[in-house]
Scaffold this active site. Structure first.
Site, PDB file in Angstrom:
ATOM      1  N   LYS A  48       0.862  -1.187   0.000  1.00  0.00           N
ATOM      2  CA  LYS A  48       0.000   0.000   0.000  1.00  0.00           C
ATOM      3  C   LYS A  48       0.891   1.227   0.000  1.00  0.00           C
ATOM      4  O   LYS A  48       1.934   1.244   0.642  1.00  0.00           O
ATOM      5  CB  LYS A  48      -0.916   0.018   1.222  1.00  0.00           C
TER       6      LYS A  48
ATOM      7  N   GLU B  23      -9.303   7.663   3.453  1.00  0.00           N
ATOM      8  CA  GLU B  23      -9.145   8.040   4.869  1.00  0.00           C
ATOM      9  C   GLU B  23      -9.640   9.463   5.102  1.00  0.00           C
ATOM     10  O   GLU B  23      -9.275  10.403   4.366  1.00  0.00           O
ATOM     11  CB  GLU B  23      -7.673   7.923   5.311  1.00  0.00           C
TER      12      GLU B  23
HETATM   13  O1  KIV Z   1      -0.941   2.571   8.582  1.00  0.00           O
HETATM   14  C1  KIV Z   1      -2.138   2.231   8.677  1.00  0.00           C
HETATM   15  O2  KIV Z   1      -2.553   1.535   9.607  1.00  0.00           O
HETATM   16  C2  KIV Z   1      -3.050   2.674   7.631  1.00  0.00           C
HETATM   17  C3  KIV Z   1      -4.501   2.354   7.775  1.00  0.00           C
HETATM   18  C4  KIV Z   1      -5.097   2.780   9.017  1.00  0.00           C
HETATM   19  C5  KIV Z   1      -5.285   2.707   6.587  1.00  0.00           C
HETATM   20  O3  KIV Z   1      -2.624   3.256   6.701  1.00  0.00           O
END
Ligand code: KIV
Length: 274
Positions: A118, A187
Site C-alpha cells: 500500500k 481516509e
Molecule cells: O498505517 C495504517 O494503519 C493505515 C490504515 C489505518 C489505513 O494506513
C-alpha cells in the site's frame, strides 16, 4: 503435501470481486499474536506504518523505516494463514521514482512473503502505481487524509466537506484506479464524497473515518481494543484492554511487594533436578 497446497490465503483478485458485495473486513496489525487473533475474521491484514504510533510510541508515521516494516511483516506472516497480507510502504521508500518504489516493494514482498503493498498518493503516484502493477506488484492505494504528508498539511484533517475539494479527490481516485490499484483506502473523507467515489470506482473502497458508504472498512486493531492512548472520534472501542492490562499488572506488583507467590510453580522445574 506441500505447505503451498495446504495454506490458502485470500487473493488480490478475490478482493476485487467484492466490489459492491460483501463488505471487505480489514485491520492493521503488527505482531504475530495479534495477527493470529484477527486472522479468522479479516479479509486483509495490513502491516500498517501506523505501527509507528501504536507500537513504537512515535507521534507520526514518518519515522518508520523499510527494515522496521519488514520485521513487522515477517511477524504478521508467521501469525496468520488465511488473510491477504498487505505491506505499507513507509515514508521515503517510494516517492522518489517508480524504480525506487519497485526496488523497495520487491524487498517488502520478498523478505516477508506478503502479497501486496500500500502507498499514499493519488494523481502524483499514478506512474508509480502503474509501474508496480505492470511488473507483478499488487497495489492498494490510499487517498484523502494521508498521514505521511502531515508535515505539509499541518494536521490530520477530514477532506471533502466542502464541494470545492471534490474535484481533486475525484481525480486522485480515478488516477489510482486507472493505474491498476486493486483497491483504495479512503481516509478521513466526508460521507457524501466517500459515497460518490465508491459509486464511481470499479475497485473496492476501504474506508477509515470515511463512513459506512465504502465497500469495506479498516481500523488499527489497537484502537478498537482500547489499547491506544488516543483514538479518533469515529472509532468504537469494542474492549478496554488498557484497563485489563492495568488491573493485571497492578495485582502482580502488589503480590510481589507482599512476597506473595500465587503458585508453587513460580520456580523453574529445573530447580527440582538440581
Ligand atoms: O498505517 C495504517 O494503519 C493505515 C490504515 C489505518 C489505513 O494506513
Amino acid at each position: 503435501m506441500s505447505k503451498h497446497s495446504t495454506i490458502r490465503r485470500i487473493t488480490v483478485p478475490e478482493i476485487r470481486t467484492r466490489k459492491g458485495g460483501e463488505p471487505v473486513v480489514c485491520l492493521a496489525a503488527y505482531t504475530a499474536p495479534m495477527a493470529r487473533f484477527v486472522d479468522p475474521y479479516v479479509d486483509i491484514t495490513l502491516v500498517g506504518d501506523s505501527a509507528a504510533n501504536a507500537i513504537h510510541g512515535l507521534d507520526t508515521t514518518i519515522g518508520m523505516s523499510l527494515d522496521h516494516m519488514i520485521m513487522h511483516g515477517q511477524a504478521v506472516m508467521r501469525g496468520s494463514e488465511r488473510a491477504l497480507i498487505v505491506m505499507d510502504m513507509p515514508f521515503g521508500t517510494y516517492e522518489e521514482s517508480p524504480q525506487v518504489a519497485f526496488r523497495n516493494a520487491c524487498r517488502l514482498m520478498r523478505e516477508t512473503g506478503a502479497a501486496a503493498v500500500k502507498l499514499e498518493g493519488g494523481v502524483n503516484m499514478k506512474d508509480t502505481i502503474a509501474f508496480l502493477t505492470e511488473r507483478g506488484i499488487p497495489v492498494m492505494a490510499h487517498i484523502g487524509l494521508m498521514p505521511q504528508s502531515v508535515q505539509v498539511t499541518g494536521g490530520y484533517k477530514i477532506t471533502g466537506r466542502s464541494k470545492s475539494e471534490w474535484p481533486s479527490l475525484e481525480a486522485d481516485a480515478r488516477a489510482v484506479e486507472e493505474a491498476g490499484a486493486f483497491s483504495v483506502v479512503l481516509e478521513g473523507i466526508a460521507e457524501p464524497l466517500a459515497a460518490k467515489l465508491t459509486a464511481d470506482l470499479n475497485i473496492p473502497t476501504i474506508g477509515i473515518g470515511a463512513s459506512a458508504a465504502c465497500d469495506g472498512q479498516i481500523l488499527v486493531v489497537d484502537d478498537l481494543l482500547g489499547m491506544s492512548e488516543w483514538v479518533p472520534k469515529f472509532v468504537k472501542k469494542y474492549a478496554d484492554l488498557a484497563g485489563i492490562v492495568d488491573g493485571a499488572v497492578k495485582s502482580w506488583a502488589e503480590d510481589v511487594k507482599a512476597r506473595k507467590f500465587p503458585a508453587d510453580e513460580n520456580t523453574y522445574p529445573m530447580r527440582d533436578e538440581e
